[in-house]
Design a protein around this motif. Structure first.
Motif, PDB file in Angstrom:
ATOM      1  N   GLN A 188       0.937  -1.343  -0.095  1.00 54.80           N
ATOM      2  CA  GLN A 188       0.276  -0.165   0.171  1.00 54.80           C
ATOM      3  C   GLN A 188       0.620   0.936  -0.041  1.00 54.80           C
ATOM      4  O   GLN A 188       0.350   2.452   0.706  1.00 54.80           O
ATOM      5  CB  GLN A 188      -0.718   0.381   0.926  1.00 54.80           C
TER       6      GLN A 188
ATOM      7  N   ASP B 129      -9.794   3.785  -2.984  1.00 57.98           N
ATOM      8  CA  ASP B 129     -10.735   3.178  -1.714  1.00 57.98           C
ATOM      9  C   ASP B 129     -12.481   4.165  -2.291  1.00 57.98           C
ATOM     10  O   ASP B 129     -12.370   4.506  -2.875  1.00 57.98           O
ATOM     11  CB  ASP B 129     -10.259   3.873  -0.127  1.00 57.98           C
ATOM     12  N   LYS B 130     -12.969   3.805  -1.322  1.00 53.76           N
ATOM     13  CA  LYS B 130     -14.806   4.405  -1.498  1.00 53.76           C
ATOM     14  C   LYS B 130     -14.832   6.048  -0.850  1.00 53.76           C
ATOM     15  O   LYS B 130     -15.778   6.523  -1.481  1.00 53.76           O
ATOM     16  CB  LYS B 130     -15.816   3.434  -0.056  1.00 53.76           C
TER      17      LYS B 130
ATOM     18  N   ALA C 278      -5.850   3.722  -3.208  1.00 52.66           N
ATOM     19  CA  ALA C 278      -5.231   2.813  -2.471  1.00 52.66           C
ATOM     20  C   ALA C 278      -3.924   2.309  -2.526  1.00 52.66           C
ATOM     21  O   ALA C 278      -2.944   2.197  -1.411  1.00 52.66           O
ATOM     22  CB  ALA C 278      -6.686   1.994  -2.155  1.00 52.66           C
TER      23      ALA C 278
ATOM     24  N   ASP D 182     -11.266  -5.143   2.130  1.00 52.30           N
ATOM     25  CA  ASP D 182     -11.418  -4.730   3.226  1.00 52.30           C
ATOM     26  C   ASP D 182     -11.251  -3.218   3.485  1.00 52.30           C
ATOM     27  O   ASP D 182     -11.965  -2.539   4.398  1.00 52.30           O
ATOM     28  CB  ASP D 182      -9.198  -4.776   3.496  1.00 52.30           C
ATOM     29  N   LEU D 183     -11.001  -2.929   2.220  1.00 50.18           N
ATOM     30  CA  LEU D 183     -11.396  -1.174   1.586  1.00 50.18           C
ATOM     31  C   LEU D 183     -13.003  -1.430   1.212  1.00 50.18           C
ATOM     32  O   LEU D 183     -13.605  -1.002   1.905  1.00 50.18           O
ATOM     33  CB  LEU D 183     -11.138  -0.840  -0.162  1.00 50.18           C
TER      34      LEU D 183
ATOM     35  N   ASN E 122     -15.162  -3.302   3.203  1.00 49.12           N
ATOM     36  CA  ASN E 122     -15.574  -2.778   5.105  1.00 49.12           C
ATOM     37  C   ASN E 122     -15.144  -1.941   5.400  1.00 49.12           C
ATOM     38  O   ASN E 122     -15.826  -2.047   6.606  1.00 49.12           O
ATOM     39  CB  ASN E 122     -14.837  -4.433   5.493  1.00 49.12           C
ATOM     40  N   LYS E 123     -13.805  -1.424   5.309  1.00 47.88           N
ATOM     41  CA  LYS E 123     -14.297  -0.078   5.609  1.00 47.88           C
ATOM     42  C   LYS E 123     -14.787   1.688   5.686  1.00 47.88           C
ATOM     43  O   LYS E 123     -15.949   0.833   4.651  1.00 47.88           O
ATOM     44  CB  LYS E 123     -12.844   0.934   5.109  1.00 47.88           C
TER      45      LYS E 123
END
Length: 197
Positions: free
Chosen positions: A53, A167-168, A173, A193-194, A196-197
């Motif tokens: 990352q 990412d959202k 990311a 994971d992205l 779920n954040k």
């Protein structure tokens, strides 16, 4: 022709072939040609940058960027806020781009029904006929898009294939330049994971 002349010609041809293989555009052409006849099979590796990352936290530089999808609809990155966005930049003439597409298709199939993920496979030349023919010939289900604006250098510099995952919030990311295997669990877990954040 005497043996000395034959040797000189052979050496010149050899040097020219080596030069063509070293020159990036020629290398891609020859790799693609060798893949077609079955003499070259590229080794795909998982993109290292997904795990590292290195670009995490880069602010949204592409809110105004837009693409035209396979249905002819304009897709603006700003409108995708709230979703994880996987963007792969490729071209039909690029052997490494074509070689990694099946692995991207595996990843796409894992998330295609998830409303929180968008895949944009951007054929940078805008060659819709060749792109459609490639997808059909390879039996891929990937939705192909085309540039509709300038692309930030933070996403695409000078080499393809290049992949970015946003990412959202629309922030970068991760970014990976070069051919990779996107079918690995690490990549799917990174995207999950992205989400779920």
């Amino acid at each position: 022709m005497n043996p000395k002349t034959k040797k000189i010609i052979g050496n010149v041809v050899f040097v020219l072939l080596i030069g063509l293989l070293i020159w990036p555009t020629s290398r891609s052409y020859f790799q693609q040609l060798l893949m077609k006849i079955g003499l070259f099979k590229p080794k795909l590796e998982a993109p290292q940058q997904v795990a590292e990352q290195p670009h995490a936290g880069v602010k949204n530089v592409g809110a105004a960027v837009s693409f035209v999808n396979h249905l002819g609809e304009t897709v603006t990155v700003a409108d995708l806020k709230g979703k994880v966005v996987f963007i792969n930049f490729w071209a039909t003439w690029c052997g490494p781009c074509r070689a990694e597409m099946p692995s991207i298709n595996v990843l796409y199939n894992k998330f295609k029904d998830n409303p929180n993920v968008v895949f944009l496979l951007v054929e940078i030349e805008g060659d819709k006929e060749k792109a459609a023919a490639f997808v059909k010939n390879e039996k891929l289900t990937l939705p192909i898009s085309y540039p509709n604006s300038d692309i930030p250098k933070e996403w695409l510099s000078e080499s393809i294939p290049s992949t970015v995952i946003l990412d959202k919030q629309g922030n970068l990311a991760t970014r990976h330049e070069g051919m990779a295997d996107y079918s690995t669990p690490d990549v799917a877990n990174f995207i999950q994971d992205l989400i779920n954040k």
